[in-house]
Write an enzyme that holds these catalytic residues in place. Sequence first.
Site, PDB file in Angstrom:
ATOM      1  N   GLU A 164      -4.739 -51.247 108.847  1.00  0.00           N
ATOM      2  CA  GLU A 164      -5.959 -50.494 109.082  1.00  0.00           C
ATOM      3  C   GLU A 164      -5.668 -49.204 109.855  1.00  0.00           C
ATOM      4  O   GLU A 164      -4.628 -49.103 110.535  1.00  0.00           O
ATOM      5  CB  GLU A 164      -6.939 -51.357 109.894  1.00  0.00           C
ATOM      6  CG  GLU A 164      -7.472 -52.564 109.135  1.00  0.00           C
ATOM      7  CD  GLU A 164      -8.644 -52.205 108.229  1.00  0.00           C
ATOM      8  OE1 GLU A 164      -8.446 -51.418 107.284  1.00  0.00           O
ATOM      9  OE2 GLU A 164      -9.755 -52.727 108.449  1.00  0.00           O
ATOM     10  N   ASN A 208     -10.916 -46.693 103.689  1.00  0.00           N
ATOM     11  CA  ASN A 208     -10.537 -46.031 104.937  1.00  0.00           C
ATOM     12  C   ASN A 208      -9.043 -45.676 104.950  1.00  0.00           C
ATOM     13  O   ASN A 208      -8.497 -45.318 105.987  1.00  0.00           O
ATOM     14  CB  ASN A 208     -10.884 -46.922 106.133  1.00  0.00           C
ATOM     15  CG  ASN A 208     -10.174 -48.268 106.072  1.00  0.00           C
ATOM     16  OD1 ASN A 208      -9.367 -48.506 105.175  1.00  0.00           O
ATOM     17  ND2 ASN A 208     -10.472 -49.147 107.017  1.00  0.00           N
ATOM     18  N   HIS A 253      -6.546 -47.807 104.166  1.00  0.00           N
ATOM     19  CA  HIS A 253      -5.608 -48.884 104.495  1.00  0.00           C
ATOM     20  C   HIS A 253      -4.741 -49.261 103.291  1.00  0.00           C
ATOM     21  O   HIS A 253      -5.135 -49.096 102.138  1.00  0.00           O
ATOM     22  CB  HIS A 253      -6.307 -50.111 105.104  1.00  0.00           C
ATOM     23  CG  HIS A 253      -7.128 -50.954 104.182  1.00  0.00           C
ATOM     24  ND1 HIS A 253      -8.315 -51.531 104.575  1.00  0.00           N
ATOM     25  CD2 HIS A 253      -6.949 -51.356 102.908  1.00  0.00           C
ATOM     26  CE1 HIS A 253      -8.804 -52.245 103.585  1.00  0.00           C
ATOM     27  NE2 HIS A 253      -7.992 -52.149 102.560  1.00  0.00           N
ATOM     28  N   ASP A 260      -0.709 -59.446 101.948  1.00  0.00           N
ATOM     29  CA  ASP A 260      -1.575 -59.880 103.041  1.00  0.00           C
ATOM     30  C   ASP A 260      -2.358 -61.141 102.701  1.00  0.00           C
ATOM     31  O   ASP A 260      -2.389 -61.584 101.546  1.00  0.00           O
ATOM     32  CB  ASP A 260      -2.536 -58.741 103.436  1.00  0.00           C
ATOM     33  CG  ASP A 260      -3.218 -58.082 102.240  1.00  0.00           C
ATOM     34  OD1 ASP A 260      -3.184 -58.646 101.126  1.00  0.00           O
ATOM     35  OD2 ASP A 260      -3.790 -56.999 102.409  1.00  0.00           O
TER      36      ASP A 260
HETATM   37  C1  GLP Z   1      -8.237 -55.226 100.255  1.00  0.00           C
HETATM   38  C2  GLP Z   1      -6.719 -55.432 100.213  1.00  0.00           C
HETATM   39  C3  GLP Z   1      -5.980 -54.145  99.906  1.00  0.00           C
HETATM   40  C4  GLP Z   1      -6.653 -53.433  98.743  1.00  0.00           C
HETATM   41  C5  GLP Z   1      -8.055 -53.072  99.135  1.00  0.00           C
HETATM   42  C6  GLP Z   1      -8.796 -52.241  98.098  1.00  0.00           C
HETATM   43  O1  GLP Z   1      -8.710 -54.856 101.501  1.00  0.00           O
HETATM   44  N1  GLP Z   1      -6.207 -55.973 101.413  1.00  0.00           N
HETATM   45  O2  GLP Z   1      -4.628 -54.435  99.619  1.00  0.00           O
HETATM   46  O3  GLP Z   1      -5.917 -52.283  98.396  1.00  0.00           O
HETATM   47  O4  GLP Z   1      -8.753 -54.300  99.335  1.00  0.00           O
HETATM   48  O5  GLP Z   1      -9.550 -53.031  97.269  1.00  0.00           O
HETATM   49  P1  GLP Z   1     -10.165 -52.572  95.896  1.00  0.00           P
HETATM   50  O6  GLP Z   1      -9.014 -52.446  94.959  1.00  0.00           O
HETATM   51  O7  GLP Z   1     -11.089 -53.691  95.526  1.00  0.00           O
HETATM   52  O8  GLP Z   1     -10.854 -51.281  96.144  1.00  0.00           O
END
Ligand code: GLP
Length: 239
Positions: free
Chosen positions: A144, A137, A139, A68
């Site tokens: 989402e 959440n 995702h 993404d």
């Molecule tokens: C972002 C990314 C996700 C990732 C998520 C969790 O939103 N788009 O791909 O898994 O963050 O982040 P963290 O690893 O900092 O908890």
Amino acid sequence: MIRIVKVKNYEEMSMKAANIIVGQINLCPKTVLGLATGSTPIGTYDQLVIACKNNYVDFSKVTTINLDEYYGLDAEHNQSYRYFMNKHLLTKVNIDLHNTHIPNGKAGDIEAECRRYDDLIESVGGIDLQLLGIGHNGHIGFNEPADEFVPNTHCVSLGESTIKANSRFFESRDEVPKKALTMGIKAIMQAKMVLLLASGEEKTEIMKKALFGPITPAVPASILQLHKNLIVVTPIDLA
Ligand code: GLP
């Protein structure tokens, strides 16, 4: 099939995940790696950089496809996912940067950019190993919680909880982009192997829901229960 590898802590999770990725590349030097951002995979990327420096792994034939990108941020912005990937991994290993792909958050025609990304994934024969983190959440990528699973690459409006969670990386909450481009569920589910990482007590509930709860687009990661080859590496006690 789900395999859960319980590890002691973040460091062990990162070592284990890097070992799996190194093994995959050594078995198949032309591996197509699906990559993720967030704080979770940073330790894994650090280990991959070390492995490459020690000649345990060769990225020269590897292709990477990221999940993404924020909509509206160009590659040079220090919170863009291109910037993140270059900083943590891509400029530190012997990969050809031409073979590293991230959606273009500044594309003029977003629909065309989404189609280009899906065509790209198809043209490289799909993803061999997809690395994933999980949002609070549920995702995956920026898929989402929604009323339905979206199969293809698409532009998504980020939920309030995601904007709040990701605001820690920006000067202020107002600066967090409200939209993103994300790979859809189809390319993730078609990956030959999915490697899901999660750490931190605050992810316990969502991990239990994702792995053992109902399969629903309200918890996007729950679709992974249907993946044929899912490896979860986590220090979280899921019992
Ligand atoms: C972002 C990314 C996700 C990732 C998520 C969790 O939103 N788009 O791909 O898994 O963050 O982040 P963290 O690893 O900092 O908890």
